[in-house]
Design a protein around this motif. Structure first.
Motif, PDB file in Angstrom:
ATOM      1  N   LEU A 626      -4.810  -6.037   6.581  1.00  0.00           N
ATOM      2  CA  LEU A 626      -4.505  -5.498   5.220  1.00  0.00           C
ATOM      3  C   LEU A 626      -4.228  -6.758   4.251  1.00  0.00           C
ATOM      4  O   LEU A 626      -3.440  -7.160   3.527  1.00  0.00           O
ATOM      5  CB  LEU A 626      -3.005  -4.934   5.502  1.00  0.00           C
ATOM      6  N   VAL A 627      -5.486  -7.284   3.972  1.00  0.00           N
ATOM      7  CA  VAL A 627      -5.594  -8.562   3.086  1.00  0.00           C
ATOM      8  C   VAL A 627      -5.514  -7.949   1.699  1.00  0.00           C
ATOM      9  O   VAL A 627      -5.711  -7.022   1.518  1.00  0.00           O
ATOM     10  CB  VAL A 627      -6.604  -9.414   3.364  1.00  0.00           C
ATOM     11  N   GLY A 628      -4.889  -9.156   0.791  1.00  0.00           N
ATOM     12  CA  GLY A 628      -5.217  -8.560  -0.614  1.00  0.00           C
ATOM     13  C   GLY A 628      -3.895  -8.112  -0.997  1.00  0.00           C
ATOM     14  O   GLY A 628      -3.700  -7.296  -2.052  1.00  0.00           O
ATOM     15  N   GLY A 629      -2.721  -7.933  -0.201  1.00  0.00           N
ATOM     16  CA  GLY A 629      -1.563  -7.234  -0.222  1.00  0.00           C
ATOM     17  C   GLY A 629      -1.404  -5.906  -0.006  1.00  0.00           C
ATOM     18  O   GLY A 629      -0.411  -5.244  -0.428  1.00  0.00           O
ATOM     19  N   SER A 630      -2.620  -5.457   0.825  1.00  0.00           N
ATOM     20  CA  SER A 630      -2.558  -4.060   0.627  1.00  0.00           C
ATOM     21  C   SER A 630      -1.613  -3.471   1.908  1.00  0.00           C
ATOM     22  O   SER A 630      -1.104  -2.294   1.886  1.00  0.00           O
ATOM     23  CB  SER A 630      -3.997  -3.461   1.358  1.00  0.00           C
ATOM     24  N   GLY A 631      -0.939  -4.239   2.642  1.00  0.00           N
ATOM     25  CA  GLY A 631       0.098  -3.880   3.646  1.00  0.00           C
ATOM     26  C   GLY A 631       1.332  -3.461   2.794  1.00  0.00           C
ATOM     27  O   GLY A 631       2.089  -2.732   3.088  1.00  0.00           O
ATOM     28  N   ALA A 632       1.474  -3.959   1.457  1.00  0.00           N
ATOM     29  CA  ALA A 632       2.711  -3.597   0.789  1.00  0.00           C
ATOM     30  C   ALA A 632       2.414  -2.203   0.261  1.00  0.00           C
ATOM     31  O   ALA A 632       3.446  -1.551  -0.094  1.00  0.00           O
ATOM     32  CB  ALA A 632       2.859  -4.547  -0.541  1.00  0.00           C
ATOM     33  N   THR A 633       0.991  -1.789  -0.039  1.00  0.00           N
ATOM     34  CA  THR A 633       0.855  -0.508  -0.389  1.00  0.00           C
ATOM     35  C   THR A 633       1.077   0.621   0.674  1.00  0.00           C
ATOM     36  O   THR A 633       1.685   1.623   0.322  1.00  0.00           O
ATOM     37  CB  THR A 633      -0.719  -0.199  -0.747  1.00  0.00           C
ATOM     38  N   VAL A 634       0.871   0.293   1.911  1.00  0.00           N
ATOM     39  CA  VAL A 634       0.918   0.899   3.001  1.00  0.00           C
ATOM     40  C   VAL A 634       2.800   1.015   3.128  1.00  0.00           C
ATOM     41  O   VAL A 634       3.195   2.177   3.249  1.00  0.00           O
ATOM     42  CB  VAL A 634       0.637   0.554   4.326  1.00  0.00           C
ATOM     43  N   MET A 635       3.492  -0.171   3.077  1.00  0.00           N
ATOM     44  CA  MET A 635       4.721  -0.183   3.410  1.00  0.00           C
ATOM     45  C   MET A 635       5.620   0.765   2.275  1.00  0.00           C
ATOM     46  O   MET A 635       6.514   1.438   2.246  1.00  0.00           O
ATOM     47  CB  MET A 635       5.525  -1.656   3.284  1.00  0.00           C
ATOM     48  N   ARG A 636       5.012   0.971   0.928  1.00  0.00           N
ATOM     49  CA  ARG A 636       5.508   1.691  -0.043  1.00  0.00           C
ATOM     50  C   ARG A 636       5.228   2.827   0.215  1.00  0.00           C
ATOM     51  O   ARG A 636       6.329   4.018  -0.012  1.00  0.00           O
ATOM     52  CB  ARG A 636       4.697   1.280  -1.385  1.00  0.00           C
ATOM     53  N   ALA A 637       4.381   3.409   0.655  1.00  0.00           N
ATOM     54  CA  ALA A 637       4.107   4.881   1.023  1.00  0.00           C
ATOM     55  C   ALA A 637       5.170   5.081   2.251  1.00  0.00           C
ATOM     56  O   ALA A 637       5.724   6.414   2.115  1.00  0.00           O
ATOM     57  CB  ALA A 637       2.578   5.038   1.557  1.00  0.00           C
ATOM     58  N   PHE A 638       5.091   4.335   3.263  1.00  0.00           N
ATOM     59  CA  PHE A 638       6.091   4.601   4.259  1.00  0.00           C
ATOM     60  C   PHE A 638       7.207   4.593   3.689  1.00  0.00           C
ATOM     61  O   PHE A 638       8.266   5.564   3.925  1.00  0.00           O
ATOM     62  CB  PHE A 638       5.933   3.323   5.237  1.00  0.00           C
ATOM     63  N   CYS A 639       7.892   3.868   2.938  1.00  0.00           N
ATOM     64  CA  CYS A 639       9.341   3.847   2.399  1.00  0.00           C
ATOM     65  C   CYS A 639       9.654   4.977   1.254  1.00  0.00           C
ATOM     66  O   CYS A 639      10.692   5.361   1.282  1.00  0.00           O
ATOM     67  CB  CYS A 639       9.550   2.376   1.763  1.00  0.00           C
ATOM     68  N   ASP A 640       8.593   5.286   0.690  1.00  0.00           N
ATOM     69  CA  ASP A 640       8.770   6.714  -0.022  1.00  0.00           C
ATOM     70  C   ASP A 640       9.027   7.829   0.783  1.00  0.00           C
ATOM     71  O   ASP A 640       9.877   8.766   0.046  1.00  0.00           O
ATOM     72  CB  ASP A 640       7.432   6.896  -0.975  1.00  0.00           C
ATOM     73  N   VAL A 641       8.713   7.930   1.978  1.00  0.00           N
ATOM     74  CA  VAL A 641       9.049   8.889   2.937  1.00  0.00           C
ATOM     75  C   VAL A 641      10.523   8.815   3.543  1.00  0.00           C
ATOM     76  O   VAL A 641      11.101   9.581   3.533  1.00  0.00           O
ATOM     77  CB  VAL A 641       7.868   9.251   3.569  1.00  0.00           C
ATOM     78  N   PHE A 642      10.476   7.519   4.110  1.00  0.00           N
ATOM     79  CA  PHE A 642      11.632   7.341   5.028  1.00  0.00           C
ATOM     80  C   PHE A 642      12.553   6.278   4.419  1.00  0.00           C
ATOM     81  O   PHE A 642      12.168   5.225   4.104  1.00  0.00           O
ATOM     82  CB  PHE A 642      11.123   6.469   6.434  1.00  0.00           C
ATOM     83  N   GLU A 643      13.485   6.994   3.861  1.00  0.00           N
ATOM     84  CA  GLU A 643      14.522   6.313   3.044  1.00  0.00           C
ATOM     85  C   GLU A 643      15.308   5.225   3.778  1.00  0.00           C
ATOM     86  O   GLU A 643      15.916   4.265   3.313  1.00  0.00           O
ATOM     87  CB  GLU A 643      15.498   7.159   2.339  1.00  0.00           C
ATOM     88  N   ASP A 644      15.527   5.224   5.093  1.00  0.00           N
ATOM     89  CA  ASP A 644      15.920   3.991   6.154  1.00  0.00           C
ATOM     90  C   ASP A 644      14.775   3.364   6.736  1.00  0.00           C
ATOM     91  O   ASP A 644      14.949   2.640   7.617  1.00  0.00           O
ATOM     92  CB  ASP A 644      16.653   5.029   6.981  1.00  0.00           C
ATOM     93  N   CYS A 645      13.879   3.290   5.755  1.00  0.00           N
ATOM     94  CA  CYS A 645      12.638   2.237   6.216  1.00  0.00           C
ATOM     95  C   CYS A 645      12.972   0.800   6.847  1.00  0.00           C
ATOM     96  O   CYS A 645      13.983   0.656   5.815  1.00  0.00           O
ATOM     97  CB  CYS A 645      11.557   2.545   5.383  1.00  0.00           C
ATOM     98  N   SER A 646      12.623   0.207   7.621  1.00  0.00           N
ATOM     99  CA  SER A 646      12.796  -0.881   7.890  1.00  0.00           C
ATOM    100  C   SER A 646      11.537  -1.649   8.707  1.00  0.00           C
ATOM    101  O   SER A 646      10.718  -0.891   8.875  1.00  0.00           O
ATOM    102  CB  SER A 646      14.019  -0.917   8.840  1.00  0.00           C
ATOM    103  N   LEU A 647      11.578  -3.034   8.628  1.00  0.00           N
ATOM    104  CA  LEU A 647      10.377  -3.886   9.162  1.00  0.00           C
ATOM    105  C   LEU A 647      10.911  -4.693  10.244  1.00  0.00           C
ATOM    106  O   LEU A 647      11.811  -5.383  10.172  1.00  0.00           O
ATOM    107  CB  LEU A 647       9.727  -4.470   7.868  1.00  0.00           C
ATOM    108  N   TRP A 648       9.983  -4.792  11.178  1.00  0.00           N
ATOM    109  CA  TRP A 648      10.290  -5.540  12.550  1.00  0.00           C
ATOM    110  C   TRP A 648       9.170  -6.337  13.139  1.00  0.00           C
ATOM    111  O   TRP A 648       8.141  -5.947  12.782  1.00  0.00           O
ATOM    112  CB  TRP A 648      10.687  -4.706  13.734  1.00  0.00           C
ATOM    113  N   SER A 649       9.529  -7.677  13.533  1.00  0.00           N
ATOM    114  CA  SER A 649       8.434  -8.228  14.062  1.00  0.00           C
ATOM    115  C   SER A 649       7.720  -7.751  15.126  1.00  0.00           C
ATOM    116  O   SER A 649       8.658  -7.127  16.045  1.00  0.00           O
ATOM    117  CB  SER A 649       9.061  -9.839  14.261  1.00  0.00           C
TER     118      SER A 649
END
Length: 921
Positions: A626-649
């Motif tokens: 997900l180079v070019g920052g596209s990982g951020a676009t996926v996380m934005r889509a995910f967090c738009d749906v799940f209001e309790d979204c979180s990120l884990w290593s």
């Protein structure tokens, strides 16, 4: 004036390819993207084209103003094409409900897919199929100019499709989205219609001179059969070529567009050349049999001498694909025109001849694509398929020879070349060198198993250490899809470990994408999980699991709690009535062709709707893809749906997005201790770096409150704009900083954890306090696991000598020490159990023996002795010398350390730390 009309066919070909791409993408979201669904969609579309060809062949002679009819058809294509893109989402819920009621994989459901696709494609596909015969009728005035007219029309139309294939992925969808691209394509159709209608009065059809009675259609059966053979073989070859090239080229939609453009370019150039050949030589049809033999020869020759390579630039990909596909595609284009001329000579009318030519070619192509995917590749593989299809070209040459389409001198040369290539062609092992090349590129391993199936070529590659299995990697269509090494097992099993620790027992769980079964293994190992549904689009992936798990008792698919579903993951969710306590998914990265729909906001909404109240989702976020920052676009889509979204290593750049449907249970210390025992194999947990349950919970990176400011200016990936994943809108420094923050969180991650309202809801205070003590420890683990990802994102290598010393001294840091030294517990296990004599050990074996020595705290001299056995020119030379230096520094033997360090200059391979020279000073 006639030449001005050829660009109209170029525009028509452009819009047709754009519409086809958009329709297939949208319809795939409705009927699914399984091999059956995709094949039925293709069959429905090709049937529509063929029907349009047939109607024109039958009734085209009655059209007195063909350009006006053509213009009206272009208007119909524009209106119906755009309407189709608008209508498909409107009928989605209704159609999906019907398919679900019938059973997604049942015969009635497959019939519904075919009928619905045919009904949707009927108007625009029929209109597309009718355009070329009508244009040929409008522009061709006699037998003398027919070949040139047909070749130019066919060539222009196909070259327009080349432009469409490239621009739809490289520009249109990214700039205008799906529906916007449809409007552009419709606008192009309307431009073509306007020009055709404006010029129509100048191209009224006049009676054609007939110097002999027209031949009935059955009189051209041989020529029609040859057109069908040419269509069949070329489309079958296209399927085989694409499968073969996928082993070496990036598996993305952009690369697919380039490969398609190469085939279309050859056809277009060949069509034009065929017309010029006929114009200059009225006996050019005598070359049909020799040309088919040439096509047979070049099919095998270009494959036999095509060298595997890996390349990334679009230009080099084009050249690499062209050396394989362009010669045969060009010959096919020439044959199309010459066969059209032969049919025209006997039928006596342009639209009728062109109609029957395209009918045969279209239906032959449809059948060829289906048989290649469903019969040839699964039964005989890519290499033998190439040979078989070449022989089918030769069979066509025999039919042409019997009909008199033969030129003696050229034919004998072509026949001789074909006989030679048939004799030398390696029928049994044509693909073996390519698979060996693939294995050497991936983990420097050996081939364990190859399975050429309906949807992909699956290759299992075994990495060996001292003759023992270290790990297995699954490569599908050239992409490293999954593996069983420590890195992969750690991040894949965390998708189960974390929900079990937080939720406890779960009655129904769903896994989408099986890979080599690491997440499935974590599910079946845990007694906390009840029934487990496993979904994968490929049955062959399930079949290969027996090679990964030779012991049936260890194969997760053999568990009585597991149900298998061969289906597109998104379509499965659309059609299932089951609701789940946990949905976990690891689809390929969205840069892979056809995968982005598993990363859009609408897909995450679908997952949310299939969770039980309190249900949880764990989702793979592969930043390396997900180079070019596209990982951020996926996380934005995910967090738009799940209001309790979180990120884990997870491990390295393999992260985990977590969301829920209102989960609010608070985890107590007693529950955490009990659930730790429910994770199953505690020895495996230690191998993956988890000695206590708090270490798993210390993988926390960020919650919604922290992520929201990072993502507020990023647009989410959506179904209508899938290419948004390629353009995050973030500046380079911004997204690189975000990725660095996510992959190796700094000391402030402990503070984020302590201040997180989400964590406060999920964990009791005593648990939070216990977890907080492990963040420094996990930071050490992430430094060790992320070594391979730093260069990709231009992040300075942060691992230092002091980190290695800390791991040596830490009671719980032994596995991290192995990781820092580019080794793991599986290397240690393999070396302990090997029966291979040390005289046969490789440089890699000796390096890992030295690391094992350090890990087991053996005498420094023993470790030095093993590391000294690593060859000076080995890929492990630098690491071996650095480790020797570190051991000498630790033993305070600085003069010896400086002497060893001096030998580092010019040594190949990556290093271990970034400050060794400073320590020596």
């Amino acid at each position: 004036m006639k030449r001005l009309l050829f660009p109209i066919l170029f525009l028509s070909g452009f819009s047709a390819l754009v519409f086809q791409t958009l329709w297939f993408y949208r319809l795939g979201l409705v009927v699914g993207n399984s091999v059956w669904a995709s094949s039925l969609t293709l069959a429905a579309f090709m049937t529509g084209l063929g029907l349009g060809n047939a109607i024109t062949a039958r009734f085209g002679i009655r059209v007195r103003a063909p350009l006006r009819a053509y213009g009206l058809l272009e208007i119909a294509i524009a209106l119906s094409g755009v309407a189709l893109l608008w209508w498909i989402p409107e009928i989605q819920s209704w159609l999906v409900s019907l398919i679900a009621a019938m059973g997604s994989s049942s015969a009635p459901a497959q019939s519904l897919r075919l009928v619905s696709a045919f009904a949707l494609f009927l108007v625009p596909a029929c209109c597309m199929g009718a355009t070329l015969p009508l244009m040929a009728r409008g522009l061709s005035r006699s037998r003398e100019d027919f070949g040139d007219v047909l070749g130019m029309l066919y060539g222009a139309n196909t070259l327009g499709a080349v432009a469409g294939a490239l621009l739809v992925d490289f520009w249109l969808i990214g700039s205008f989205g799906i529906f916007g691209s449809a409007l552009v394509a419709g606008g192009v159709n309307l431009v073509a219609a306007a020009v055709a209608l404006g010029l129509s009065p100048r191209f009224q059809v006049e009676p054609e001179p007939v110097d002999h009675a027209p031949t009935p259609v059955k009189g051209v059966s041989a020529e029609v059969a040859l057109a069908a053979i040419c269509g069949f073989v070329l489309l079958a070859l296209e399927v085989v070529w694409f499968r073969y090239l996928a082993l070496f080229l990036p598996n993305s939609s952009l690369v697919f567009s380039i490969m398609l453009a190469v085939v279309l370019l050859g056809i277009g150039i060949g069509g034009i050349l065929g017309g010029k050949l006929d114009a200059s030589n009225k006996s050019a049809s005598s070359l049909i049999a020799p040309l088919m033999l040439c096509a047979a020869f070049m099919t095998m020759f270009s494959f036999l001498f095509h060298h595997a390579t890996t390349t990334g630039s679009a230009y080099r990909i084009f050249l690499y694909a062209a050396t394989l596909m362009l010669p045969v595609s060009t010959i096919s284009g020439v044959l199309f025109t010459l066969l059209g001329v032969s049919i025209r000579e006997k039928l006596g009318e342009a639209s009728k001849a062109t109609g029957w030519l395209t009918v045969a070619n279209t239906f032959g192509a449809a059948l060829g694509a289906l048989l290649a995917a469903f019969v040839l590749l699964p039964m005989v593989g890519a290499g033998a398929s190439v040979g078989a299809l070449a022989c089918l070209y030769a069979l066509g040459a025999l039919i042409a020879w019997q009909r008199g389409y033969w030129q003696q001198k050229t034919g004998r040369l072509a026949l001789g070349a074909f006989v030679v290539i048939v004799v030398v062609f390696p029928w049994q092992n044509a693909m073996a060198p390519h698979y060996d090349n693939l294995a050497s590129r991936v983990d420097n391993g050996v081939i364990l198993a190859v399975h050429e199936g309906l949807t992909e070529t699956g290759v299992l590659i075994e990495r060996q250490v001292a003759g023992q299995r270290h790990s297995i990697r699954l490569v599908t269509n050239g992409y490293s899809m999954s593996a069983s090494n420590v890195h992969a097992r750690r991040y894949m099993k965390i998708y189960v470990y974390l929900p079990v620790l937080l939720k406890g027992e779960m009655e129904h769980t769903l896994l989408i994408s099986f890979g080599v079964g690491q997440t499935a293994k974590a599910l079946t190992d845990s007694p906390a999980t009840g029934h487990i549904d496993v979904v994968d689009i490929s049955k062959d992936i399930f079949t290969l699991s027996d090679e990964v798990y030779p012991d049936p008792t260890q194969n997760p698919l053999r568990s009585p709690r597991v149900s298998l579903h061969v289906e597109d993951g998104r379509h499965y969710l659309e059609t299932t009535a089951q609701r789940y306590d946990l949905i976990t998914s690891e689809p390929p990265p969205p840069s892979n062709a056809g995968i982005v729909s598993l990363y859009t906001r609408e897909y995450f909404e679908l997952i949310h709707s299939r969770l039980k109240p309190g249900g949880m989702v764990t989702y793979w976020l592969p930043l390396h893809g997900l180079v070019g920052g596209s990982g951020a676009t996926v996380m934005r889509a995910f967090c738009d749906v799940f209001e309790d979204c979180s990120l884990w290593s997870g491990a390295g750049t393999d992260l985990m997005a977590v969301g829920s449907r209102g989960f609010n249970e608070k985890l107590s210390g007693a529950a955490l201790a009990a659930r730790w025992l429910q994770l199953g194999d505690l020895a495996e947990l230690r191998n993956l770096g988890f000695e206590t349950p708090e270490q798993v919970l210390a993988l926390f990176v960020a919650d919604y409150d922290y992520l929201h400011p990072q993502l507020k200016d990023v647009a989410a990936v959506i179904d209508d704009d899938p290419h948004k994943i390629l353009r995050s809108g973030l500046a380079y420094e911004t997204w690189r900083s975000i990725y660095e923050d996510w992959t190796v969180p700094g000391p402030d991650v402990k503070q984020r954890f302590a201040q997180s309202t989400l964590i406060e809801r999920w964990m009791a205070e005593s648990v939070r306090e216990a977890v907080s003590t492990w963040f420094d420890f996990q930071h050490l683990a992430l430094l060790a696991l992320n070594q391979g990802s730093f260069a990709q994102f231009d992040i300075d290598h942060p691992l230092k000598v002091e980190h290695i010393f800390a791991a040596m001294d830490h009671a719980f840091g032994r596995h991290f020490l192995l990781w820092m030294l580019d080794s793991d517990a599986d290397f240690v296990r393999a070396l302990e159990s090997t029966t291979l004599g040390k005289a046969e050990w490789t440089d890699e074996d000796w390096y890992h023996q030295g690391v094992r020595c350090v890990y087991e705290r053996l005498a420094s001299e023993q470790c030095q002795e093993a590391l000294q056995r690593v060859g000076a020119g080995s890929a492990y030379a630098r690491r071996a010398l650095e480790l020797r230096t570190i051991l000498l520094v630790r033993a305070e033997r600085l003069d010896e350390a400086k002497a060893v360090f001096g030998a580092l200059e010019g040594k190949p391979g990556p290093g271990l730390v970034n400050d060794l020279e400073a320590w020596l000073r």
